[in-house]
Design a protein around this motif. Structure first.
Motif, PDB file in Angstrom:
ATOM      1  N   GLU A  63       0.656  -1.329  -0.060  1.00 14.01           N
ATOM      2  CA  GLU A  63      -0.062  -0.211  -0.110  1.00 14.01           C
ATOM      3  C   GLU A  63       0.898   1.499   0.066  1.00 14.01           C
ATOM      4  N   LEU A  64       0.404   2.403  -0.469  1.00 10.04           N
ATOM      5  CA  LEU A  64       0.953   3.537  -0.722  1.00 10.04           C
ATOM      6  C   LEU A  64       1.066   4.285   0.800  1.00 10.04           C
ATOM      7  N   ALA A  65       2.061   4.891   1.067  1.00 12.86           N
ATOM      8  CA  ALA A  65       2.286   5.990   2.128  1.00 12.86           C
ATOM      9  C   ALA A  65       2.661   7.324   1.843  1.00 12.86           C
ATOM     10  N   VAL A  83       1.315  10.915 -13.711  1.00  7.84           N
ATOM     11  CA  VAL A  83       1.503   9.382 -13.835  1.00  7.84           C
ATOM     12  C   VAL A  83       0.292   8.617 -13.113  1.00  7.84           C
ATOM     13  N   CYS A  84      -0.467   9.330 -12.096  1.00  2.98           N
ATOM     14  CA  CYS A  84      -1.291   8.687 -11.462  1.00  2.98           C
ATOM     15  C   CYS A  84      -2.699   8.144 -12.496  1.00  2.98           C
ATOM     16  N   PRO A  85      -2.972   6.920 -12.533  1.00  2.62           N
ATOM     17  CA  PRO A  85      -4.288   6.444 -13.376  1.00  2.62           C
ATOM     18  C   PRO A  85      -5.385   6.840 -12.696  1.00  2.62           C
ATOM     19  N   ALA A  86      -5.502   7.158 -11.379  1.00  2.00           N
ATOM     20  CA  ALA A  86      -6.923   7.197 -10.710  1.00  2.00           C
ATOM     21  C   ALA A  86      -7.165   8.853 -10.273  1.00  2.00           C
ATOM     22  N   GLN A  87      -6.174   9.800 -10.857  1.00  2.00           N
ATOM     23  CA  GLN A  87      -6.457  11.088 -10.269  1.00  2.00           C
ATOM     24  C   GLN A  87      -6.622  11.206  -8.859  1.00  2.00           C
ATOM     25  N   ALA A  88      -5.671  10.487  -8.238  1.00  2.00           N
ATOM     26  CA  ALA A  88      -5.797  10.495  -6.880  1.00  2.00           C
ATOM     27  C   ALA A  88      -4.733  11.788  -6.061  1.00  2.00           C
ATOM     28  N   LEU A  89      -4.203  12.227  -6.791  1.00  2.00           N
ATOM     29  CA  LEU A  89      -3.236  13.383  -6.432  1.00  2.00           C
ATOM     30  C   LEU A  89      -3.596  14.504  -6.698  1.00  2.00           C
ATOM     31  N   HIS A  90      -3.337  15.940  -6.172  1.00  2.00           N
ATOM     32  CA  HIS A  90      -3.736  17.002  -6.418  1.00  2.00           C
ATOM     33  C   HIS A  90      -2.644  17.796  -5.657  1.00  2.00           C
ATOM     34  N   LEU A 104      -9.683   7.557  -3.678  1.00  2.00           N
ATOM     35  CA  LEU A 104      -9.263   7.297  -4.986  1.00  2.00           C
ATOM     36  C   LEU A 104      -8.166   6.337  -5.376  1.00  2.00           C
ATOM     37  N   CYS A 105      -7.211   6.395  -4.376  1.00  2.00           N
ATOM     38  CA  CYS A 105      -6.003   5.857  -4.555  1.00  2.00           C
ATOM     39  C   CYS A 105      -6.160   3.965  -4.454  1.00  2.00           C
ATOM     40  N   ASN A 106      -5.546   3.477  -5.558  1.00  2.00           N
ATOM     41  CA  ASN A 106      -5.713   1.878  -5.696  1.00  2.00           C
ATOM     42  C   ASN A 106      -4.419   1.103  -5.284  1.00  2.00           C
ATOM     43  N   ASP A 107      -3.081   2.019  -4.784  1.00  2.00           N
ATOM     44  CA  ASP A 107      -1.947   1.363  -4.494  1.00  2.00           C
ATOM     45  C   ASP A 107      -1.545   0.827  -5.576  1.00  2.00           C
ATOM     46  N   CYS A 108      -1.705   1.512  -6.755  1.00  2.00           N
ATOM     47  CA  CYS A 108      -0.761   0.902  -7.917  1.00  2.00           C
ATOM     48  C   CYS A 108       0.650   1.237  -7.855  1.00  2.00           C
ATOM     49  N   GLY A 109       1.068   2.095  -7.141  1.00  2.00           N
ATOM     50  CA  GLY A 109       2.387   2.450  -6.737  1.00  2.00           C
ATOM     51  C   GLY A 109       3.406   3.256  -8.228  1.00  2.00           C
ATOM     52  N   GLU A 110       2.506   3.535  -9.372  1.00  2.00           N
ATOM     53  CA  GLU A 110       3.117   4.516 -10.226  1.00  2.00           C
ATOM     54  C   GLU A 110       3.850   5.461  -9.676  1.00  2.00           C
ATOM     55  N   CYS A 111       3.204   6.362  -8.815  1.00  2.00           N
ATOM     56  CA  CYS A 111       3.755   7.723  -8.452  1.00  2.00           C
ATOM     57  C   CYS A 111       4.952   7.654  -7.596  1.00  2.00           C
ATOM     58  N   VAL A 112       5.060   6.095  -6.925  1.00  2.00           N
ATOM     59  CA  VAL A 112       6.383   5.973  -5.911  1.00  2.00           C
ATOM     60  C   VAL A 112       7.590   5.942  -7.031  1.00  2.00           C
TER      61      VAL A 112
END
Ligand code: SF4
Ligand code: SF4
Length: 325
Positions: A63-65, A83-90, A104-112
């Motif tokens: 999971e994302l932290a 890079v966030c596919p879920a538009q979970a960052l602003h 909205l975050c799905n823990d995909c890890g792309e932003c990491v």
């Protein structure tokens, strides 16, 4: 509050080598069994203790932290946003730093992968038995003299019995001492599968009163207490260390201590009852996981209370040892 999940056995990888999500590997541990040890923490837990200091161990998947203090700002960086596919960052205009919409975050890890400052990071990594063993064996020089070895912990390591049994069996074949830390809330079949590969089992008695256990951990304790009794009887060669995580005004009463002493009485393979005073180092992790307000506030026990309860335990255990000889 995260829902309590009863996990099933994880599927095997295509090459038939079990894998598990590892949340941390701690080197040079001195409180997780005999000697100097390497402690491997698996992700996923079947209890929801109100005082939990390791919220990153609860969910079974990576999971994302997010540590906002590490973010260098959208104007200077902003690499995570596209890079966030879920538009979970602003971006929050008050400080130009990133915010995560945890819904909205799905823990995909792309932003990491995009973040240069480790403001965004992940708890949990899928690892094979061979990968974990390779890291554990780096500490091999410290095990021999101290009598240490590998401790498997969590979360709840017994929720992944295929991986745990395979790892502990391999460790033993390499001559390592093995230990597990468990809270016991698993099907008996899981515990039975792992215990043949264990030298020491450290196990928690959080609350012996059924209603209170449900109130503070979210689950019933009947299966836990039954599992421990079966383990003592069916695995006489295993060394058991019972432990009470001591939380003032939750379980620091004599009735609970005495009930645990009753439960271990008559089992000579239960060699110790330890008190683990609550320390409360977990607040920032709740924030980093977007779980603000997830932890209740507790205070550590006073040194006087701790000493009095330790004395009570020592007195009764010495009396029983004396009666056996
Ligand atoms: S983990 Fe994935 S979904 Fe969550 S914020 Fe990062 S990129 Fe977006
Ligand atoms: S990539 Fe990391 S440092 Fe850069 S804006 Fe995003 S969170 Fe901040």
């Amino acid at each position: 509050m995260i829902a309590v999940i009863e996990m099933s056995r994880p599927s095997l990888h295509a090459d038939d080598e079990p894998r598990a999500v590892v949340v941390n590997i701690q080197h040079f541990s001195t409180h997780d069994g005999p000697g100097i040890r390497t402690t491997v923490f698996l992700k996923g837990c079947s209890l929801r203790c109100s005082w939990c200091c390791n919220p990153e161990s609860i969910k079974p998947a990576p999971e994302l932290a997010f540590n906002r203090g590490q973010c260098i700002g959208a104007a200077a960086c902003g690499r995570c946003l596209p890079v966030c596919p879920a538009q979970a960052l602003h971006v929050d205009s008050s400080d130009d730093r990133i915010r995560v919409n945890w819904e909205l975050c799905n823990d995909c890890g792309e932003c990491v992968k995009a973040c240069p400052s480790r403001a965004l990071y992940r708890f949990g990594k899928l690892m094979s038995v061979a990968e974990v063993l390779a890291e554990v064996e780096r500490d091999g020089a410290f095990y021999g003299e101290s009598g240490g070895g590998l401790t498997l912990s969590g979360g709840e390591c017994l929720l992944q019995p295929d991986f745990s049994a395979a790892l502990l069996e391999s460790a033993r074949r390499r001559g390592l001492d093995t230990a597990i830390e468990t809270a016991g809330n698993v099907p008996w079949a899981f515990m039975k599968q792992v215990l043949p590969h264990v030298d020491t089992m450290l196990h928690d008695y959080k609350l012996t009163d059924r209603g209170e256990h449900r109130r503070w951990t979210g689950v019933d304790n009947a299966r836990i207490l039954e599992n421990y009794q079966r383990a003592y009887r069916e695995f006489p060669e295993v060394r058991f260390i019972a432990r009470i995580p001591l939380i003032p005004n939750v379980n620091d009463d004599e009735a609970h201590i005495d009930a645990v002493l009753d439960a271990i009485e008559g089992h000579p393979n239960v060699v110790e009852l330890e008190l683990l005073p609550y320390h409360g180092f977990g607040e920032s992790k709740y924030r980093f996981l977007g779980l603000d307000g997830g932890a209740q506030e507790f205070s550590p026990p006073t040194p006087e209370r701790l000493a009095a309860l330790r004395q009570r335990i020592e007195k009764r255990m010495n009396r029983e040892k004396g009666a056996r000889h």
